[in-house]
Design a protein around this motif. Structure first.
Motif, PDB file in Angstrom:
ATOM      1  N   LEU A 214       0.577  -1.266   0.009  1.00  0.00           N
ATOM      2  CA  LEU A 214       0.111   0.093  -0.089  1.00  0.00           C
ATOM      3  C   LEU A 214       0.828   1.422   0.101  1.00  0.00           C
ATOM      4  CD1 LEU A 214      -2.576  -1.142   2.605  1.00  0.00           C
ATOM      5  CD2 LEU A 214      -2.585  -1.510   0.187  1.00  0.00           C
ATOM      6  N   VAL A 215       2.106   1.170   0.593  1.00  0.00           N
ATOM      7  CA  VAL A 215       2.908   2.420   0.655  1.00  0.00           C
ATOM      8  C   VAL A 215       4.163   2.207  -0.451  1.00  0.00           C
ATOM      9  CG1 VAL A 215       2.607   2.741   3.012  1.00  0.00           C
ATOM     10  CG2 VAL A 215       4.535   1.290   2.395  1.00  0.00           C
ATOM     11  N   HIS A 216       3.976   1.421  -1.087  1.00  0.00           N
ATOM     12  CA  HIS A 216       4.768   1.174  -2.245  1.00  0.00           C
ATOM     13  C   HIS A 216       4.734   2.434  -3.305  1.00  0.00           C
ATOM     14  CE1 HIS A 216       7.207  -0.412  -5.878  1.00  0.00           C
ATOM     15  NE2 HIS A 216       7.805  -1.031  -4.847  1.00  0.00           N
ATOM     16  N   PRO A 217       5.862   3.074  -3.813  1.00  0.00           N
ATOM     17  CA  PRO A 217       5.721   4.232  -4.692  1.00  0.00           C
ATOM     18  C   PRO A 217       4.767   3.838  -5.825  1.00  0.00           C
ATOM     19  CG  PRO A 217       7.983   3.888  -3.801  1.00  0.00           C
ATOM     20  CD  PRO A 217       7.462   2.676  -3.457  1.00  0.00           C
TER      21      PRO A 217
ATOM     22  N   ARG B 229       0.424   4.933   5.486  1.00  0.00           N
ATOM     23  CA  ARG B 229       1.604   5.703   6.006  1.00  0.00           C
ATOM     24  C   ARG B 229       1.206   6.338   7.225  1.00  0.00           C
ATOM     25  NH1 ARG B 229       4.023   8.299   0.401  1.00  0.00           N
ATOM     26  NH2 ARG B 229       5.190   6.704  -0.324  1.00  0.00           N
ATOM     27  N   ARG B 230       0.057   6.750   7.577  1.00  0.00           N
ATOM     28  CA  ARG B 230      -0.354   7.206   8.886  1.00  0.00           C
ATOM     29  C   ARG B 230      -0.385   6.472   9.872  1.00  0.00           C
ATOM     30  NH1 ARG B 230       0.051  11.448  12.364  1.00  0.00           N
ATOM     31  NH2 ARG B 230      -1.933  11.792  13.485  1.00  0.00           N
ATOM     32  N   VAL B 231      -0.977   5.330   9.664  1.00  0.00           N
ATOM     33  CA  VAL B 231      -0.929   4.249  10.366  1.00  0.00           C
ATOM     34  C   VAL B 231       0.217   3.613  10.815  1.00  0.00           C
ATOM     35  CG1 VAL B 231      -1.596   1.540  10.747  1.00  0.00           C
ATOM     36  CG2 VAL B 231      -3.161   3.166   9.692  1.00  0.00           C
ATOM     37  N   LEU B 232       1.318   3.444  10.180  1.00  0.00           N
ATOM     38  CA  LEU B 232       2.511   3.076  10.239  1.00  0.00           C
ATOM     39  C   LEU B 232       3.315   4.167  11.236  1.00  0.00           C
ATOM     40  CD1 LEU B 232       4.019   1.608   7.080  1.00  0.00           C
ATOM     41  CD2 LEU B 232       3.324   0.570   8.988  1.00  0.00           C
ATOM     42  N   ALA B 233       2.986   5.593  10.967  1.00  0.00           N
ATOM     43  CA  ALA B 233       3.642   6.485  11.688  1.00  0.00           C
ATOM     44  C   ALA B 233       3.326   6.364  13.190  1.00  0.00           C
ATOM     45  CB  ALA B 233       3.542   7.901  11.066  1.00  0.00           C
TER      46      ALA B 233
ATOM     47  N   SER C 288       2.282   2.174  -5.992  1.00  0.00           N
ATOM     48  CA  SER C 288       0.626   2.125  -5.384  1.00  0.00           C
ATOM     49  C   SER C 288       0.018   3.088  -6.369  1.00  0.00           C
ATOM     50  CB  SER C 288       0.621   1.973  -4.178  1.00  0.00           C
ATOM     51  OG  SER C 288      -0.924   2.118  -3.830  1.00  0.00           O
ATOM     52  N   PRO C 289      -1.131   2.757  -7.071  1.00  0.00           N
ATOM     53  CA  PRO C 289      -1.787   3.782  -7.636  1.00  0.00           C
ATOM     54  C   PRO C 289      -2.815   4.485  -6.909  1.00  0.00           C
ATOM     55  CG  PRO C 289      -2.814   1.699  -8.061  1.00  0.00           C
ATOM     56  CD  PRO C 289      -1.670   1.385  -7.304  1.00  0.00           C
ATOM     57  N   VAL C 290      -3.017   4.201  -6.004  1.00  0.00           N
ATOM     58  CA  VAL C 290      -4.265   4.637  -4.955  1.00  0.00           C
ATOM     59  C   VAL C 290      -3.552   5.671  -3.803  1.00  0.00           C
ATOM     60  CG1 VAL C 290      -6.383   4.441  -3.627  1.00  0.00           C
ATOM     61  CG2 VAL C 290      -5.778   2.746  -5.434  1.00  0.00           C
ATOM     62  N   TYR C 291      -3.562   7.041  -4.213  1.00  0.00           N
ATOM     63  CA  TYR C 291      -2.935   7.813  -3.226  1.00  0.00           C
ATOM     64  C   TYR C 291      -3.651   8.054  -1.789  1.00  0.00           C
ATOM     65  CZ  TYR C 291      -1.348  12.498  -0.896  1.00  0.00           C
ATOM     66  OH  TYR C 291      -0.930  13.225  -0.292  1.00  0.00           O
ATOM     67  N   GLY C 292      -4.960   7.752  -1.672  1.00  0.00           N
ATOM     68  CA  GLY C 292      -5.680   8.013  -0.535  1.00  0.00           C
ATOM     69  C   GLY C 292      -5.325   7.028   0.303  1.00  0.00           C
ATOM     70  N   ARG C 293      -5.435   5.516  -0.376  1.00  0.00           N
ATOM     71  CA  ARG C 293      -4.967   4.538   0.588  1.00  0.00           C
ATOM     72  C   ARG C 293      -3.364   4.650   1.127  1.00  0.00           C
ATOM     73  NH1 ARG C 293      -6.588  -0.242  -3.255  1.00  0.00           N
ATOM     74  NH2 ARG C 293      -8.826   0.276  -3.226  1.00  0.00           N
ATOM     75  N   ARG C 294      -2.450   4.890   0.115  1.00  0.00           N
ATOM     76  CA  ARG C 294      -1.151   4.996   0.607  1.00  0.00           C
ATOM     77  C   ARG C 294      -0.848   5.974   1.752  1.00  0.00           C
ATOM     78  NH1 ARG C 294       0.822   5.981  -4.446  1.00  0.00           N
ATOM     79  NH2 ARG C 294       1.184   8.178  -3.985  1.00  0.00           N
ATOM     80  N   ARG C 295      -1.612   7.129   1.673  1.00  0.00           N
ATOM     81  CA  ARG C 295      -1.567   8.275   2.639  1.00  0.00           C
ATOM     82  C   ARG C 295      -2.096   7.626   4.082  1.00  0.00           C
ATOM     83  NH1 ARG C 295      -5.504  12.690   1.695  1.00  0.00           N
ATOM     84  NH2 ARG C 295      -6.889  10.879   2.420  1.00  0.00           N
ATOM     85  N   ARG C 296      -2.882   6.930   3.950  1.00  0.00           N
ATOM     86  CA  ARG C 296      -3.832   6.286   5.185  1.00  0.00           C
ATOM     87  C   ARG C 296      -2.797   5.375   5.724  1.00  0.00           C
ATOM     88  NH1 ARG C 296      -8.606   7.366   2.703  1.00  0.00           N
ATOM     89  NH2 ARG C 296      -8.527   5.166   1.533  1.00  0.00           N
TER      90      ARG C 296
END
Length: 508
Positions: free
Chosen positions: A388-391, A403-407, A393-401
């Protein structure tokens, strides 16, 4: 990528020691094989056996590691015998290889020991293809394997047993279930199907080096669970192979099997494999590829054409793994990600409970093993969320969420480490505010996981108000600060982990 490998934290220099010990153990194994009079083939299989013993055995205790190491020949030597006996019978050999693949993956249901024995059995069959083993070579190969395992064990459990000086955390257990609901069973079916595709397609590419494709499929499945993890790992394997082949053209081909430079470069590759394995699969594959090229140089068959063939077979194997996880009993990223996050959050509560009990003066309370377990679980969370956080990954919203969970989970881990450091101070104590904060952490975890967290030892409820047992009247301000930070991170996690957000996060 360079920063990830060389700047990543290495608490207690564990990766450095892991890699240095591997070079020592494998080097000793090769020397012992040489002194015993084995041929180059024997020295190579001995070195690879020692590498597998030092790399794959990950039991939580030194005793468990010793037992698993002793069982490796029980799993590997019969497979080596079968591979050599079937060398001239392609159909039977191929069917046996696929059976070894399925059994090796299925064995993961028995935890680290099953995983280690499964990997060793598979790699024994693979190495037999790599070295074109026949029954006439079996006595020498048996001796090389046994001598090398003994040498590796002497280093690991005698000369350099640093595990005795620390408490090893229990490795996360495989998900439970029965039949096809058990992830290891589904993966065994997937891996066998993927390996079958790789075997057939690999033989169409090359009748001599087809086993590279099967090996690529196998290793893509190791330590992955969901289809997203497997696809990302396949991409990284191909990337590491491409870079490794480029380096091979610059390094391994000019060296051309010269003994001294090959030995030095092989030792560097072994160090790189062990040092980078925990932080970068791409870098690890780069080192594996370069090591394989050096070994082919020793055997006198290395050429640019062989390197191109390796790349093609690796691509075939990665494609086989991708097709298998997409089409055969797929395991969604959502299910796996949610399960690991839930386990990590429950471990956060357990860490808090143990630290609070330690501050309360409860005898035997020790949060250190829980913290080590939390680090392992967070590693699994990062791996499951990687797609989901791979560069790409085509879905920006999912990638942002994601990354937020990991942080926020990293924030939780940082506060937990700080709390445990305070609890380790013999002068630290707590007051009623600490008890109240611990209960608030428990409540936050229960809200995020749907219940299941147990009360913190050392504390009890009275009329709905948390009260402390034991301890003194002095305030534990540093502990409270860490607990408040932990509360804040858990509260922030509520938004991205809402059911609607979680489904969007993982793309069920």
């Amino acid at each position: 990528m360079l920063k990830k490998v060389f700047v990543s934290p290495d608490p207690g220099r564990s990766r450095l020691r892991f890699a240095a010990r591997a070079v020592l153990g494998i080097g000793l194994a090769v020397v012992v094989c040489g002194l015993a009079g084995t041929s180059l083939i024997g020295a190579i299989i001995g070195g690879l056996a020692a590498l597998l013993a030092l790399f794959t055995v990950t039991d939580a205790t030194v005793r468990g590691q010793a037992v698993t190491t002793a069982l490796l020949p029980v799993a590997g030597l019969p497979v080596l015998t079968a591979a050599a006996a079937l060398h001239g019978h392609p159909v039977a050999r191929d069917l046996t290889f696929l059976a070894v693949v399925g059994a090796g993956v299925y064995a993961r249901r028995w935890g680290p020991r099953g995983h280690s024995l499964g990997v060793f059995a598979f790699m024994t069959f693979f190495i037999a293809q790599f070295l074109h083993a026949t029954t006439g070579r079996l006595p020498e190969m048996f001796a090389a394997v046994l001598l090398s395992l003994a040498a590796a064990a002497a280093v690991r459990f005698g000369l350099w047993c640093y595990e005795r000086r620390r408490t090893a955390p229990a490795a996360p257990a495989p998900a439970a279930g029965t039949g096809l609901a058990r992830i290891t069973t589904r993966q065994a079916v997937q891996a066998t199907a993927g390996a079958g595709f790789a075997l057939v397609a690999g033989q169409l590419v090359s009748g001599d080096r087809w086993y590279w494709a099967v090996g690529a499929t196998w290793w893509v499945f190791v330590n992955t669970t969901s289809r997203g993890e497997t696809l990302v790992r396949g991409f990284r394997r191909v990337l590491g192979t491409v870079v490794g082949i480029g380096l091979g053209l610059l390094i391994a081909v000019p060296v051309a099997g010269a003994p001294v430079p090959t030995a030095v470069l092989a030792a560097a590759c072994v160090f790189g494999i062990f040092y980078t394995a925990a932080v970068s699969y791409t870098w690890m594959m780069l080192c594996v590829t370069l090591l394989a090229e050096l070994l082919y140089g020793l055997l006198g068959v290395l050429s640019p054409g062989l390197l191109a063939l390796r790349l093609a077979e690796t691509g075939v194997g990665a494609l086989g793994a991708a097709l298998a996880v997409l089409l055969v009993l797929p395991v969604t990223t959502h299910a796996v990600t949610d399960a690991w996050i839930q386990r990590a959050l429950r471990c956060v509560h357990a860490c808090t409970a143990e630290a609070a009990a330690r501050l309360a003066g409860t005898e035997g309370a020790d949060p250190a093993p829980r913290v080590a377990e939390l680090e392992q679980l967070l590693g699994r969370v990062r791996q499951s969320v990687a797609p989901l956080v791979h560069p790409l990954s085509p879905v920006y919203g999912r990638r942002r969420r994601a990354r937020r969970v990991l942080a926020l989970l990293d924030d939780c881990a940082r506060e937990i480490r700080g709390l445990v450091a305070v609890a380790a101070d013999p002068e630290a104590s707590h007051d009623a505010r600490l008890a109240a904060a611990c209960w608030r952490v428990e409540t936050a975890v229960e809200a995020l996981t749907g219940g299941g967290a147990s009360p913190a030892p050392g504390f009890a409820r009275a009329g709905g108000t948390p009260v402390a047992r034991g301890g003194g009247p002095r305030a534990a301000e540093p502990a409270l600060a860490h607990l408040h930070g932990l509360e804040h991170a858990l509260a922030e996690l509520a938004a991205p982990l809402r059911p609607s957000s979680a489904s969007r996060l993982a793309g069920a």
